[in-house]
Design a protein around this motif. Structure first.
Motif, PDB file in Angstrom:
ATOM      1  N   PHE A   1      -9.903   2.983  -3.196  1.00 22.70           N
ATOM      2  CA  PHE A   1     -10.921   2.173  -3.392  1.00 22.70           C
ATOM      3  C   PHE A   1     -10.782   1.140  -2.090  1.00 22.70           C
ATOM      4  CE2 PHE A   1     -14.874  -0.058  -3.289  1.00 22.70           C
ATOM      5  CZ  PHE A   1     -15.795   0.033  -2.711  1.00 22.70           C
ATOM      6  N   GLY A   2      -9.937   0.198  -3.005  1.00 23.94           N
ATOM      7  CA  GLY A   2      -9.111  -0.812  -2.564  1.00 23.94           C
ATOM      8  C   GLY A   2      -8.192  -0.700  -1.402  1.00 23.94           C
ATOM      9  N   ALA A   3      -7.500   0.605  -1.008  1.00 25.96           N
ATOM     10  CA  ALA A   3      -6.514   0.918   0.371  1.00 25.96           C
ATOM     11  C   ALA A   3      -7.738   1.710   1.330  1.00 25.96           C
ATOM     12  CB  ALA A   3      -5.613   2.677  -0.113  1.00 25.96           C
ATOM     13  N   GLY A   4      -9.058   1.898   1.009  1.00 29.34           N
ATOM     14  CA  GLY A   4      -9.666   1.965   2.136  1.00 29.34           C
ATOM     15  C   GLY A   4     -10.050   0.678   3.405  1.00 29.34           C
ATOM     16  N   ALA A   5      -9.643  -0.078   2.466  1.00 35.92           N
ATOM     17  CA  ALA A   5     -10.206  -1.249   3.866  1.00 35.92           C
ATOM     18  C   ALA A   5      -8.819  -2.455   4.296  1.00 35.92           C
ATOM     19  CB  ALA A   5     -10.776  -2.080   3.029  1.00 35.92           C
ATOM     20  N   GLU A   6      -7.527  -1.717   3.668  1.00 32.96           N
ATOM     21  CA  GLU A   6      -6.529  -2.518   3.271  1.00 32.96           C
ATOM     22  C   GLU A   6      -5.732  -2.090   4.708  1.00 32.96           C
ATOM     23  OE1 GLU A   6      -3.356  -4.851   3.264  1.00 32.96           O
ATOM     24  OE2 GLU A   6      -4.833  -5.183   1.669  1.00 32.96           O
ATOM     25  N   GLN A   7      -5.374  -1.202   5.223  1.00 33.62           N
ATOM     26  CA  GLN A   7      -4.420  -0.820   6.543  1.00 33.62           C
ATOM     27  C   GLN A   7      -5.139  -0.804   7.470  1.00 33.62           C
ATOM     28  OE1 GLN A   7      -1.302   0.374   5.299  1.00 33.62           O
ATOM     29  NE2 GLN A   7      -1.141  -0.460   7.854  1.00 33.62           N
ATOM     30  N   ALA A   8      -6.573  -0.883   7.696  1.00 40.94           N
ATOM     31  CA  ALA A   8      -7.746  -0.811   8.739  1.00 40.94           C
ATOM     32  C   ALA A   8      -7.670  -2.659   8.886  1.00 40.94           C
ATOM     33  CB  ALA A   8      -9.159  -0.536   8.090  1.00 40.94           C
TER      34      ALA A   8
ATOM     35  N   GLU B   1       0.793  -1.542   0.022  1.00 40.61           N
ATOM     36  CA  GLU B   1      -0.394  -0.045  -0.240  1.00 40.61           C
ATOM     37  C   GLU B   1       0.976   0.776   0.786  1.00 40.61           C
ATOM     38  OE1 GLU B   1      -3.377   2.404   2.728  1.00 40.61           O
ATOM     39  OE2 GLU B   1      -2.981   0.451   3.003  1.00 40.61           O
ATOM     40  N   TYR B   2       1.767   1.281   0.770  1.00 36.16           N
ATOM     41  CA  TYR B   2       2.495   2.597   1.013  1.00 36.16           C
ATOM     42  C   TYR B   2       4.069   2.771  -0.119  1.00 36.16           C
ATOM     43  CZ  TYR B   2       0.269   3.885   4.993  1.00 36.16           C
ATOM     44  OH  TYR B   2      -0.595   4.826   5.784  1.00 36.16           O
ATOM     45  N   PHE B   3       3.825   1.630  -0.443  1.00 32.26           N
ATOM     46  CA  PHE B   3       4.544   1.460  -1.982  1.00 32.26           C
ATOM     47  C   PHE B   3       4.565   2.214  -3.314  1.00 32.26           C
ATOM     48  CE2 PHE B   3       6.441   0.066  -6.001  1.00 32.26           C
ATOM     49  CZ  PHE B   3       6.689   0.064  -5.772  1.00 32.26           C
ATOM     50  N   ASP B   4       2.603   2.099  -3.639  1.00 33.20           N
ATOM     51  CA  ASP B   4       2.274   2.338  -4.147  1.00 33.20           C
ATOM     52  C   ASP B   4       1.300   3.555  -4.187  1.00 33.20           C
ATOM     53  OD1 ASP B   4       1.887   0.387  -5.216  1.00 33.20           O
ATOM     54  OD2 ASP B   4      -0.324  -0.677  -4.320  1.00 33.20           O
ATOM     55  N   PHE B   5       1.295   3.960  -2.371  1.00 39.37           N
ATOM     56  CA  PHE B   5       1.043   5.503  -2.466  1.00 39.37           C
ATOM     57  C   PHE B   5       2.059   6.695  -2.577  1.00 39.37           C
ATOM     58  CE2 PHE B   5      -3.159   6.666  -1.353  1.00 39.37           C
ATOM     59  CZ  PHE B   5      -3.908   5.077  -1.654  1.00 39.37           C
ATOM     60  N   ALA B   6       3.036   6.568  -1.742  1.00 36.20           N
ATOM     61  CA  ALA B   6       4.979   6.971  -1.894  1.00 36.20           C
ATOM     62  C   ALA B   6       4.677   6.887  -3.486  1.00 36.20           C
ATOM     63  CB  ALA B   6       5.887   6.390  -1.005  1.00 36.20           C
TER      64      ALA B   6
ATOM     65  N   GLY C   1       6.639  -2.021   7.483  1.00 36.31           N
ATOM     66  CA  GLY C   1       6.005  -2.527   5.788  1.00 36.31           C
ATOM     67  C   GLY C   1       5.679  -1.204   5.457  1.00 36.31           C
ATOM     68  N   ILE C   2       5.008  -0.216   5.897  1.00 38.11           N
ATOM     69  CA  ILE C   2       4.916   0.841   5.361  1.00 38.11           C
ATOM     70  C   ILE C   2       6.239   1.988   5.170  1.00 38.11           C
ATOM     71  CG2 ILE C   2       3.724   3.426   6.512  1.00 38.11           C
ATOM     72  CD1 ILE C   2       1.606   2.525   7.289  1.00 38.11           C
ATOM     73  N   GLN C   3       7.314   1.882   6.339  1.00 39.78           N
ATOM     74  CA  GLN C   3       8.579   2.221   6.162  1.00 39.78           C
ATOM     75  C   GLN C   3       9.360   1.130   4.738  1.00 39.78           C
ATOM     76  OE1 GLN C   3       8.693   5.343   7.588  1.00 39.78           O
ATOM     77  NE2 GLN C   3       6.724   4.191   8.464  1.00 39.78           N
ATOM     78  N   LEU C   4       8.803   0.072   5.611  1.00 38.89           N
ATOM     79  CA  LEU C   4       9.777  -0.056   3.723  1.00 38.89           C
ATOM     80  C   LEU C   4       9.259   0.116   2.487  1.00 38.89           C
ATOM     81  CD1 LEU C   4       9.918  -4.087   5.312  1.00 38.89           C
ATOM     82  CD2 LEU C   4      12.307  -2.167   4.826  1.00 38.89           C
ATOM     83  N   GLY C   5       7.775   0.259   1.871  1.00 39.32           N
ATOM     84  CA  GLY C   5       6.784   0.567   0.831  1.00 39.32           C
ATOM     85  C   GLY C   5       7.673   1.523   0.623  1.00 39.32           C
ATOM     86  N   THR C   6       7.759   2.787   2.005  1.00 42.78           N
ATOM     87  CA  THR C   6       7.429   4.425   1.532  1.00 42.78           C
ATOM     88  C   THR C   6       9.465   4.331   0.668  1.00 42.78           C
ATOM     89  OG1 THR C   6       6.795   4.846   2.642  1.00 42.78           O
ATOM     90  CG2 THR C   6       7.819   6.007   2.107  1.00 42.78           C
TER      91      THR C   6
END
Length: 475
Positions: free
Chosen positions: A144-151, A41-46, A176-181
């Protein structure tokens, strides 16, 4: 037994102890499944955020002048945040009705698939106005997919974690957030060092296409995951909510509002340091722009720092309470906002790297560590997934979604005045600081309880069984 009595007295069985091999294996699977999803998720968003700050104005909004092209690029970035509450509402409802596992399988496919397709899009030069239109559509699907992924990852880990170390274990997947970023920043830094025509020609597509690999890994892990102990208990006692949406907008609404306030500084500050700050120092807003490859090192180093501060602050929240640690992070950001943006305006490359790194690694992630356990603890078992999703995703719109487009607009219309984003960031920090006074201490709360923490007294918010050596977050 009446329904009311059943809700007040679920009479659950004691879960397995921490030395149970089966429980330990399930905890490892949950941690891995949540971590890979968070990384994706955070790889995508970053990646999208970095692209919005540095290249999407050229690739997809080339008909606009450079400054307004950046605003348009951040607007497409913000559109994804608008879709996230809808995704959270849709998938959160399903997660509270049929369980956590299968929702996490679907969301990883939707989110990662949209990111992969962005890497295949033609540019404005090739198909004109359809390029930004298609980009926006895929960004909506991604959101839309990320809206429930992190929750889902947050709830999954809180419900699996040992009570006395819930803050620490719940924070582990958020590495994982940091790894993705970090991965997005490293890849983008390398690619941006290529010749301009190569980078803007084909090389920018490579990291988006790499999402496909992460999808396969995440699917393999999640298909082997078991349902969480607390949801199993709900099913066993026939207490699964038939209308979780009605519950969350009646009984759960105060918790959602407080959760939104808590996340304003963490989420908004994160995107301001990761994206808006890069656009500020590498664009036309300051007299001496910094090379974009150098500026992204601040994100890289900040992510490395966060890999330490997230589990550390999660652990500290187990010892000193969620509110105290969270409040420290919010106050730190409040005090940091004005000197940080003034230093960024000076355009010194080394200073820019340090300011962004500390902003991400310390100011943002000191709040993220305790938040991983705190948000699930705030909500009752019948609507926990939906409650966490709503708090996370509405705040993502108000904090993160607006941070880029509103910040870029303020900078563009003020001639790059650093004071405006500083005031904006300080306001977000004030909201989060105030919100820490509106929720009781949730450390060790029994996750089988059906009422929300904000609906009980401070004393009742603390679990009477917090010191028992049980293995799941249920008791």
């Amino acid at each position: 037994m009446t329904e009311t009595t059943a809700q007040q007295d679920p009479t659950p069985q004691r879960p397995a102890h921490t030395d149970d091999p089966e429980y330990a294996a399930n905890l490892r699977r949950a941690t891995l499944a949540s971590s890979v999803g968070s990384a994706l998720e955070y790889f995508d968003f970053a990646l999208y955020g970095l692209s919005s700050a540095l290249i999407f104005n050229t690739l997809f909004f080339s008909d606009l002048d450079p400054a307004m092209g950046v605003v348009a690029a951040f607007a497409s970035f913000g559109v994804g945040f608008a879709a996230r509450p809808l995704g959270g509402l849709f998938f959160g409802t399903i997660g509270d009705r049929i369980g956590r596992k299968w929702v996490l399988v679907v969301t990883i496919l939707l989110m990662g698939g949209a990111t992969t397709l962005i890497g295949l899009l033609p540019t404005y030069e090739q198909i004109g106005i359809w390029a930004p239109v298609l980009l926006t559509v895929l960004r909506l699907a991604q959101g839309f997919g990320a809206g429930a992924e992190q929750a889902g990852a947050t709830v999954l880990m809180a419900e699996y974690s040992p009570v006395r170390r819930r803050g620490f274990f719940s924070s582990l997947p958020f590495i994982g957030i940091q790894l993705g970023t970090l991965l997005a920043a490293v890849v983008f830094t390398f690619l941006s060092s290529l010749p301009e025509d190569v980078f803007l020609g084909w090389a920018w597509r490579v990291p988006f296409l790499l999402s496909f690999v992460l999808i396969l890994v995440a699917l393999f892990i999640r298909m082997r995951l078991r349902e969480t102990p607390t949801f199993v208990e709900l099913e066993k006692h026939e207490q699964v909510a038939e209308r979780p949406i009605r519950e969350i907008f009646t009984k759960g609404f105060p918790g959602v509002v407080v959760g939104i306030g808590l996340r304003m500084a963490e989420n908004g500050g994160s995107y301001m340091f990761q994206n808006l700050a890069l656009a500020f120092v590498a664009g036309t807003f300051i007299a001496n722009p910094v090379d974009r490859g150098v500026a992204t090192w601040g994100v890289t180093i900040g992510s490395l720092i966060g890999m330490g501060t997230i589990p550390l602050t999660g652990h500290l929240s187990d010892r000193f309470g969620r509110r105290a640690v969270y409040r420290f992070g919010a106050v730190f950001m409040l005090l940091y906002a004005f000197p940080a943006w003034w230093l960024l305006s000076q355009g010194d490359p080394a200073t820019v790297v340090v300011v962004i790194a500390l902003g991400i690694g310390i100011a943002v992630n000191t709040m993220l560590g305790p938040q991983c356990a705190m948000l699930p603890e705030m909500f009752g078992n019948r609507h926990r997934y939906l409650g966490v999703a709503m708090a996370r995703e509405i705040s993502a719109v108000l904090g993160g979604g607006l941070a880029g487009v509103l910040g870029a607009y303020l900078l563009a219309t003020s001639g790059g005045n650093w004071l405006l984003p500083a005031i904006y960031m300080a306001t977000l920090a004030l909201i989060s600081t105030a919100s820490t006074f509106l929720v009781p201490e949730t450390r060790g709360r029994d996750l089988l309880r059906l009422e929300d923490a904000v609906n009980v007294s401070t004393d009742e918010g603390h679990d009477r069984d917090a010191d028992l050596p049980v293995a799941t977050a249920a008791r």
